[in-house]
Design an enzyme around this catalytic site. Structure first.
Site, PDB file in Angstrom:
ATOM      1  N   CYS A  39       0.832  -1.212   0.000  1.00  0.00           N
ATOM      2  CA  CYS A  39       0.000   0.000   0.000  1.00  0.00           C
ATOM      3  C   CYS A  39       0.865   1.259   0.000  1.00  0.00           C
ATOM      4  O   CYS A  39       1.461   1.619   1.028  1.00  0.00           O
ATOM      5  CB  CYS A  39      -0.914  -0.031   1.224  1.00  0.00           C
ATOM      6  SG  CYS A  39      -1.837   1.506   1.491  1.00  0.00           S
ATOM      7  N   CYS A  42      -0.151   3.964   2.432  1.00  0.00           N
ATOM      8  CA  CYS A  42       0.251   3.584   3.793  1.00  0.00           C
ATOM      9  C   CYS A  42       1.694   4.004   4.055  1.00  0.00           C
ATOM     10  O   CYS A  42       2.026   4.497   5.141  1.00  0.00           O
ATOM     11  CB  CYS A  42       0.113   2.081   4.000  1.00  0.00           C
ATOM     12  SG  CYS A  42      -1.564   1.442   3.830  1.00  0.00           S
TER      13      CYS A  42
END
Length: 303
Positions: A39, A42
């Site tokens: 991600c 993230c």
């Protein structure tokens, strides 16, 4: 979370969650960051939220990161549908969804609001409780006119808590009361930008301005005579108020300023009212004395 019928892996995940999140959240605010290696958002968020958690650690904030690929059961319990997802947990329950925050300032704003509403146990709250009686004593000494002793007490508190705005603001006001406005300015200039914006420091700035506007050592007798001879001499009333402020007689100073406002609130572009409001700020807007004087001012302004 019930464990009946769960795999050993899921049972272990629940045990880890209870240990890492639920138990600490009984006294702390736990930020749970759901993320994954793949991600990219993230990865962008990670340094921001880690910095925020470190900055707020002394306020009882703890960060726990949960990899959704390794903890699918925990992620499903929180109905995580996209990542990054960040929840604030207190006493085992989600109290806020912080997932929309992306910048440091957004996180700070949200955390400040949450922390103001919850009984979080933290080093900062414990320190505040310890310092409260010392600060109250210093304020009482300063209000009693012993600025030198008050400065000493505030400075000692500052050694215990260097970033305590109340102690720093008290030092600034005590210096101003001692006629050391330049030293007070220097103290403000040495502060970090965020701390310098604190209300306690602003109160100190008002004290400096008030001290510089007051002329120390002025004999009030001639000024009283001028006012008695001509009650409409607003300049004399203003000078009388300044002399009273320089001597620490706030009651007499307020009386002179309120009298001037009652006679002509617009005199010198509201100079007397501005001076009175500055005096209120220095004394403290929550002070009962200020509340009483504000009521008198309101009666004059709205009569």
């Amino acid at each position: 979370m019930a464990t009946l019928g769960l795999s050993e892996k899921d049972k272990q995940a629940i045990a880890d969650f209870r240990r890492d999140v639920v138990e600490p959240s009984q006294t702390k605010l736990v930020l749970v960051d759901f993320w994954a290696e793949w991600c990219n958002p993230c990865k962008q968020l990670s340094p921001i939220i880690e910095k925020i958690a470190a900055d707020y650690a002394d306020q009882g904030v703890l960060l726990v990161k949960i990899n959704v690929d390794e903890n699918r059961f925990i992620a499903s319990q929180f109905r995580v549908q996209s990542i990054p997802t960040v929840y604030a947990i207190f006493q085992g329950q989600p109290v806020a969804d912080l997932s929309q925050a992306r910048t440091e300032s957004q996180y700070r704003q949200m955390l400040d609001q949450i922390l103001a509403q919850l009984p979080i146990e933290s080093e900062a709250s414990r320190q505040a409780q310890d310092l409260a009686p010392l600060l109250a004593m210093a304020e009482e000494v300063l209000a009693g006119g012993d600025a030198e002793r008050a400065l000493s007490i505030f400075a000692q508190i500052g050694e215990m808590a260097p970033d305590n705005a109340e102690a720093l603001g008290g030092q600034i006001r005590a210096l101003a009361a001692l006629g050391q406005a330049d030293e007070a300015d220097a103290l403000i200039a040495s502060l970090p930008a965020e701390l310098a914006k604190d209300a306690a420091i602003e109160r100190g700035r008002a004290a400096i301005a008030l001290a510089r506007s007051a002329t120390p050592g002025v004999d009030v007798a001639p000024l009283l005579a001028r006012v008695q001879a001509n009650p409409d001499d607003l300049e004399a009333l203003f000078e009388l108020a300044s002399a009273h402020m320089a001597s620490g007689n706030r009651d007499a100073a307020a009386e002179a300023l309120l009298t001037s406002i009652a006679k002509d609130r617009a005199w010198e572009d509201g100079k007397a009212r501005s001076q009175l409001l500055q005096l209120f700020e220095v004394v403290g807007l929550e002070d009962p004395w200020v509340a009483a004087q504000r009521r008198r001012l309101s009666q004059i302004l709205f009569a």
